[in-house]
Design an enzyme around this catalytic site. Sequence first.
Site, PDB file in Angstrom:
ATOM      1  N   LYS A 132       0.355  -1.182   0.554  1.00 18.32           N
ATOM      2  CA  LYS A 132       0.138  -0.348  -0.235  1.00 18.32           C
ATOM      3  C   LYS A 132       0.770   1.562   0.534  1.00 18.32           C
ATOM      4  O   LYS A 132       1.707   1.296   0.923  1.00 18.32           O
ATOM      5  CB  LYS A 132      -0.993  -0.139   1.324  1.00 18.32           C
ATOM      6  CG  LYS A 132      -1.663   1.557   1.627  1.00 18.32           C
ATOM      7  CD  LYS A 132      -2.466   1.259   2.738  1.00 18.32           C
ATOM      8  CE  LYS A 132      -3.137   2.159   2.867  1.00 18.32           C
ATOM      9  NZ  LYS A 132      -3.996   2.441   4.215  1.00 18.32           N
TER      10      LYS A 132
ATOM     11  N   ASP B  40      -2.684  10.661   3.762  1.00 18.51           N
ATOM     12  CA  ASP B  40      -4.015  10.161   3.986  1.00 18.51           C
ATOM     13  C   ASP B  40      -4.720  11.109   4.977  1.00 18.51           C
ATOM     14  O   ASP B  40      -4.388  11.320   6.078  1.00 18.51           O
ATOM     15  CB  ASP B  40      -4.227   8.616   4.324  1.00 18.51           C
ATOM     16  CG  ASP B  40      -5.692   8.298   4.407  1.00 18.51           C
ATOM     17  OD1 ASP B  40      -6.425   9.063   4.278  1.00 18.51           O
ATOM     18  OD2 ASP B  40      -5.526   7.161   5.211  1.00 18.51           O
TER      19      ASP B  40
ATOM     20  N   LYS C 250     -10.379  12.694   8.823  1.00 15.04           N
ATOM     21  CA  LYS C 250      -9.681  11.912  10.124  1.00 15.04           C
ATOM     22  C   LYS C 250      -9.409  13.439  10.655  1.00 15.04           C
ATOM     23  O   LYS C 250      -8.645  14.095  10.745  1.00 15.04           O
ATOM     24  CB  LYS C 250      -8.387  11.922   9.644  1.00 15.04           C
ATOM     25  CG  LYS C 250      -8.579  10.885   9.193  1.00 15.04           C
ATOM     26  CD  LYS C 250      -6.652  10.122   8.801  1.00 15.04           C
ATOM     27  CE  LYS C 250      -6.363   9.208   8.228  1.00 15.04           C
ATOM     28  NZ  LYS C 250      -6.857   7.734   8.638  1.00 15.04           N
TER      29      LYS C 250
ATOM     30  N   ASP D  74       1.434   6.373   6.241  1.00 16.81           N
ATOM     31  CA  ASP D  74       0.277   5.225   5.600  1.00 16.81           C
ATOM     32  C   ASP D  74       0.611   4.591   4.239  1.00 16.81           C
ATOM     33  O   ASP D  74       0.067   3.359   3.558  1.00 16.81           O
ATOM     34  CB  ASP D  74      -1.140   6.313   5.571  1.00 16.81           C
ATOM     35  CG  ASP D  74      -2.258   5.042   5.513  1.00 16.81           C
ATOM     36  OD1 ASP D  74      -2.472   3.898   5.586  1.00 16.81           O
ATOM     37  OD2 ASP D  74      -3.203   5.372   4.805  1.00 16.81           O
TER      38      ASP D  74
ATOM     39  N   ASP E 258     -12.459   7.124   3.645  1.00 20.11           N
ATOM     40  CA  ASP E 258     -10.443   7.482   4.632  1.00 20.11           C
ATOM     41  C   ASP E 258     -10.813   5.483   4.323  1.00 20.11           C
ATOM     42  O   ASP E 258      -9.621   4.431   5.171  1.00 20.11           O
ATOM     43  CB  ASP E 258     -11.266   7.210   6.247  1.00 20.11           C
ATOM     44  CG  ASP E 258      -9.875   7.286   6.483  1.00 20.11           C
ATOM     45  OD1 ASP E 258      -8.648   7.402   6.759  1.00 20.11           O
ATOM     46  OD2 ASP E 258     -10.157   7.649   8.085  1.00 20.11           O
TER      47      ASP E 258
ATOM     48  N   GLU F 116      -9.239   3.898   1.849  1.00 16.64           N
ATOM     49  CA  GLU F 116      -8.277   3.812   0.801  1.00 16.64           C
ATOM     50  C   GLU F 116      -7.949   3.198   0.156  1.00 16.64           C
ATOM     51  O   GLU F 116      -8.315   2.794  -0.408  1.00 16.64           O
ATOM     52  CB  GLU F 116      -8.802   5.584   0.451  1.00 16.64           C
ATOM     53  CG  GLU F 116      -7.022   6.293   1.198  1.00 16.64           C
ATOM     54  CD  GLU F 116      -7.001   5.978   2.443  1.00 16.64           C
ATOM     55  OE1 GLU F 116      -5.639   5.176   3.198  1.00 16.64           O
ATOM     56  OE2 GLU F 116      -8.004   5.579   3.717  1.00 16.64           O
TER      57      GLU F 116
ATOM     58  N   ARG G  51      -7.702  -0.242   0.837  1.00 19.34           N
ATOM     59  CA  ARG G  51      -8.136  -1.418   0.422  1.00 19.34           C
ATOM     60  C   ARG G  51      -7.667  -1.453  -1.508  1.00 19.34           C
ATOM     61  O   ARG G  51      -8.402  -1.622  -2.504  1.00 19.34           O
ATOM     62  CB  ARG G  51      -9.826  -1.606   1.056  1.00 19.34           C
ATOM     63  CG  ARG G  51     -10.374  -1.210   1.175  1.00 19.34           C
ATOM     64  CD  ARG G  51     -11.518  -1.278   1.835  1.00 19.34           C
ATOM     65  NE  ARG G  51     -10.961  -0.906   3.449  1.00 19.34           N
ATOM     66  CZ  ARG G  51     -11.313  -1.262   4.840  1.00 19.34           C
ATOM     67  NH1 ARG G  51     -12.520  -1.763   4.462  1.00 19.34           N
ATOM     68  NH2 ARG G  51     -10.640  -0.830   6.274  1.00 19.34           N
TER      69      ARG G  51
END
EC number: 3.4.11.1
Length: 491
Positions: free
Chosen positions: A257, A262, A269, A281, A341, A343, A345
């Site tokens: 990933k 993010d 967030k 992230d 959020d 995202e 995946r």
Amino acid sequence: MQFSTFQQDLNTWQGSSLIFGIVEEDLKNQLQKINFIIDSKLLLEKINQKKFNGEKGKILNFDFFDQRLQTLKIIGLGESKNINSNDIKNSLADVIRKSSDKEEKISILFPWELINSPEEIQSFGESARLSAYKDNRFNSKRDDKKVLNEIEFLNLNKFKNINFNETEYICEGVELARRLVAAPPNSLTPLEMSIQASKIAKDHGLEIKILEKNECEDLGMGAYLAVAKGSDLEPKFIHLTLKSTSPVKEKIALVGKGLTFDSGGYNLKVGASQIEMMKYDMGGSAAVLGAAKALGAIKPDGLEIHFIVAACENMINGSAVHPGDVIKASNGKTIEINNTDAEGRLTLADALTYASNLKPDSIIDLATLTGAIVVALGNDVAGFWTNNNMMASDLKTASSQAGEELWQMPLQKSYKDGLKSHIADMKNTGPRAGGSITAALFLEEFFDKNIKWAHIDIAGTCWTDKNRGIHPSGATGYGVKTLVQWIKNKR
């Protein structure tokens, strides 16, 4: 930092800083080993004054200003029958970390006869180097403290022919991963990540392909590109390939990933979500690129290894994806976005599809995917899911050898109901309960089911706020060692 060995007569040793490991039995005889550099009788008196008898984890520090030996650190190893490599690594890490800005070279003398394998000694070297790691790239003040640049092992005896080359390669991979994770998002952009990947390819002879936005559109990567829509920075889809010089017996894909920042998107967030820490992230992609660097140097024969990163940001602007949008991934599945959020995946959906189309024998993906795994396992242990029992066993073995804690989680099929959508094939998140499991179940929809697959959620393990074992506070580089060990075990 380099590793070296000293196999000559210890009376000719010219070092000034020594770490000496000692077990609980018969301190007097053990101290005779260092009589070449210091009066062992006098040292025993000093040790007795401190009521030290080699207890596990206890450390004594001695400074000598009028002798060639300047510093002596004595590490208690406990009872010889219960000697434990992990305990040794943690004690060694603690000593090295506190000494790394005071010494340029540190030598180590342990009761090597109690150590079972050269791999254990290599792991001690790994522990020493990684615990001494410092990252001062973004500090304007440069201090004049010493930098530890050599670890020397004394009198390895039966392990005298040990080779530390692979240890150095693995440490370099972990250090790269740490630098990538720790870099702020205005420094490590998707473009910069692609530049780092290109450097790995150039340095180690890997093939590289970087897909631009229009090429990703041509491949139908609607899930990955939906996440990238809100950013002014172009996404970069990175594909490195390490080819084998001999016939390929196994093809492997490692997928990371790669969210360089993010914000959460429109599901912003807030509060305790630690938006300021969302530079990490991309911890999964850092592990994959760190593994690429290490394996590019090791060059395991008979294996073709693909390293895949879908790099982008998750930001907010007038073009950003909305909660409620329906998008289509590159395998044709439609996804209702009920949480912007979640995202990671979505980017992995297209990255896994891309990897699957390469027809590998196995795929491992790594991601800082869910807060739920942190609630379940904390910060010392990563969770993993797999569709193959042998792969589960192999990963557990590799993680144990690498010293990275890993715990198998269930692919509970009944939880898949939580991903059902009324208007699309699936939603991108399920209910709060079992959140890390439904995330894994979501990923399972994006590769050929005949491929062996494992998903590792490193949300809790990729960062530490305090010194922990071999990790100084900050980015840990978690995952590099397990991936490399898993590959090495296939040789």
